[in-house]
Design a protein around this motif. Structure first.
Motif, PDB file in Angstrom:
ATOM      1  N   ILE A 269       1.989   1.870  -3.536  1.00  7.21           N
ATOM      2  CA  ILE A 269       1.047   2.083  -4.316  1.00  7.21           C
ATOM      3  C   ILE A 269       0.896   3.479  -4.207  1.00  7.21           C
ATOM      4  CG2 ILE A 269      -1.496   1.914  -4.988  1.00  7.21           C
ATOM      5  CD1 ILE A 269      -1.142  -1.045  -4.487  1.00  7.21           C
ATOM      6  N   VAL A 270       0.628   4.146  -3.116  1.00  5.44           N
ATOM      7  CA  VAL A 270       0.398   5.569  -2.978  1.00  5.44           C
ATOM      8  C   VAL A 270       1.566   6.386  -3.412  1.00  5.44           C
ATOM      9  CG1 VAL A 270       0.013   7.060  -1.333  1.00  5.44           C
ATOM     10  CG2 VAL A 270      -1.325   5.054  -1.184  1.00  5.44           C
ATOM     11  N   SER A 271       2.760   5.839  -3.171  1.00  5.59           N
ATOM     12  CA  SER A 271       3.924   6.581  -3.477  1.00  5.59           C
ATOM     13  C   SER A 271       4.072   6.776  -5.045  1.00  5.59           C
ATOM     14  CB  SER A 271       5.120   5.564  -3.069  1.00  5.59           C
ATOM     15  OG  SER A 271       6.327   6.385  -3.415  1.00  5.59           O
ATOM     16  N   PHE A 272       3.617   5.748  -5.829  1.00  5.88           N
ATOM     17  CA  PHE A 272       3.681   5.461  -7.133  1.00  5.88           C
ATOM     18  C   PHE A 272       2.493   6.476  -7.860  1.00  5.88           C
ATOM     19  CE2 PHE A 272       6.637   2.472  -7.389  1.00  5.88           C
ATOM     20  CZ  PHE A 272       7.467   2.396  -8.612  1.00  5.88           C
ATOM     21  N   ILE A 273       1.365   6.440  -7.042  1.00  6.18           N
ATOM     22  CA  ILE A 273       0.359   7.571  -7.622  1.00  6.18           C
ATOM     23  C   ILE A 273       0.534   8.971  -7.449  1.00  6.18           C
ATOM     24  CG2 ILE A 273      -2.131   8.349  -6.776  1.00  6.18           C
ATOM     25  CD1 ILE A 273      -2.706   5.256  -6.134  1.00  6.18           C
ATOM     26  N   ILE A 274       1.269   9.218  -6.212  1.00  6.71           N
ATOM     27  CA  ILE A 274       1.689  10.675  -6.137  1.00  6.71           C
ATOM     28  C   ILE A 274       2.668  10.771  -7.334  1.00  6.71           C
ATOM     29  CG2 ILE A 274       3.059  12.106  -4.490  1.00  6.71           C
ATOM     30  CD1 ILE A 274       1.839  10.684  -2.242  1.00  6.71           C
TER      31      ILE A 274
ATOM     32  N   LEU B 116       3.036   9.805 -10.197  1.00  6.84           N
ATOM     33  CA  LEU B 116       2.050   9.866 -11.380  1.00  6.84           C
ATOM     34  C   LEU B 116       1.429  11.267 -11.513  1.00  6.84           C
ATOM     35  CD1 LEU B 116       0.820   6.242 -12.085  1.00  6.84           C
ATOM     36  CD2 LEU B 116       2.624   7.267 -13.274  1.00  6.84           C
ATOM     37  N   VAL B 117       1.006  11.703 -10.245  1.00  6.50           N
ATOM     38  CA  VAL B 117       0.388  12.836 -10.315  1.00  6.50           C
ATOM     39  C   VAL B 117       1.260  14.147 -10.504  1.00  6.50           C
ATOM     40  CG1 VAL B 117      -0.650  14.820  -8.772  1.00  6.50           C
ATOM     41  CG2 VAL B 117      -1.580  12.481  -8.750  1.00  6.50           C
TER      42      VAL B 117
ATOM     43  N   ASN C 233       0.739  -1.075   0.041  1.00  9.63           N
ATOM     44  CA  ASN C 233       0.234   0.150  -0.049  1.00  9.63           C
ATOM     45  C   ASN C 233       0.788   1.389   0.084  1.00  9.63           C
ATOM     46  OD1 ASN C 233      -2.277  -1.670  -0.057  1.00  9.63           O
ATOM     47  ND2 ASN C 233      -2.560  -1.440   2.150  1.00  9.63           N
TER      48      ASN C 233
END
Length: 201
Positions: free
Chosen positions: A13-18, A20-21, A10
């Motif tokens: 996942i959140v690190s990669f989402i940030i 990508l943003v 988790n």
């Protein structure tokens, strides 16, 4: 927060989402999905995989290999059966992904042939291609060592494949020597990879 951070999946996942943003922010301000934009993305992927690869290489050489002789015999299986196989999984695949992203980046920037020939195709007139090519060849040699010497040797020495004690000992030495060669090559390789972009662009 502690519950979130205790779950590596988790967290990543959140690190990669940030990430990508942030990449989307770069795209919005840059205004194009052109070759330059994709070079930036490939460079990021190349660097992130390379950090994992070289980080694990240095972990094996600076920590695990040096400290294993000091670990009591009854505790060594914890490393050889649980930690080392997991570390070797991430080690070999990060090596492969680093090389793949590096080759894609060189192709996208239009100098893959010049670099792989160390600048010979242009009469050695572009030193940047010679230097980045040297770094690429060092990286390719290191990746070859990972997949075709270190990993096969470690499968034997860790008991992941059936072998006798003599074969395990010989494989352990073979894997250690190849890993130490990679550690030796990693410093000059990183000089080529880091200085080239600054000096030659």
């Amino acid at each position: 927060m502690a519950a979130f951070l205790s779950n590596l999946r988790n967290t990543m996942i959140v690190s990669f989402i940030i990430a990508l943003v942030i990449i989307a922010g770069y795209r919005m301000h840059y205004g194009s999905f052109d070759a330059i934009f994709w070079q930036a993305v490939f460079r990021w992927l190349h660097v992130i995989a390379g950090i994992m690869w070289i980080g694990l290489l240095w972990y094996f050489n600076f920590v695990q290999t040096r400290k294993m002789p000091e670990i009591p015999a009854e505790l060594k299986p914890a490393v050889s059966k649980y930690i080392a196989p997991e570390a070797l999984f991430w080690f070999r695949w990060s090596a492969a992904f680093t090389v793949l992203m590096g080759l894609i980046l060189a192709w996208d920037r239009g100098y893959i042939v010049q670099a792989l020939t160390l600048g010979a195709t242009e009469g050695f007139s572009a030193p940047g291609h010679s230097f980045i090519g040297l770094g690429m060849w060092l990286g390719l040699i290191m990746a070859f060592n990972v997949w075709f010497i270190i990993w096969p040797a470690q499968k034997i020495s860790l008991g992941l494949v059936d072998s006798d004690a003599d074969a395990k000992a010989a494989a352990g030495v073979r894997g250690m020597v190849a890993s130490r060669i990679n550690t030796f090559l990693s410093i000059p390789m990183l000089v080529c990879m880091t200085m080239n972009q600054t000096i030659f662009g």
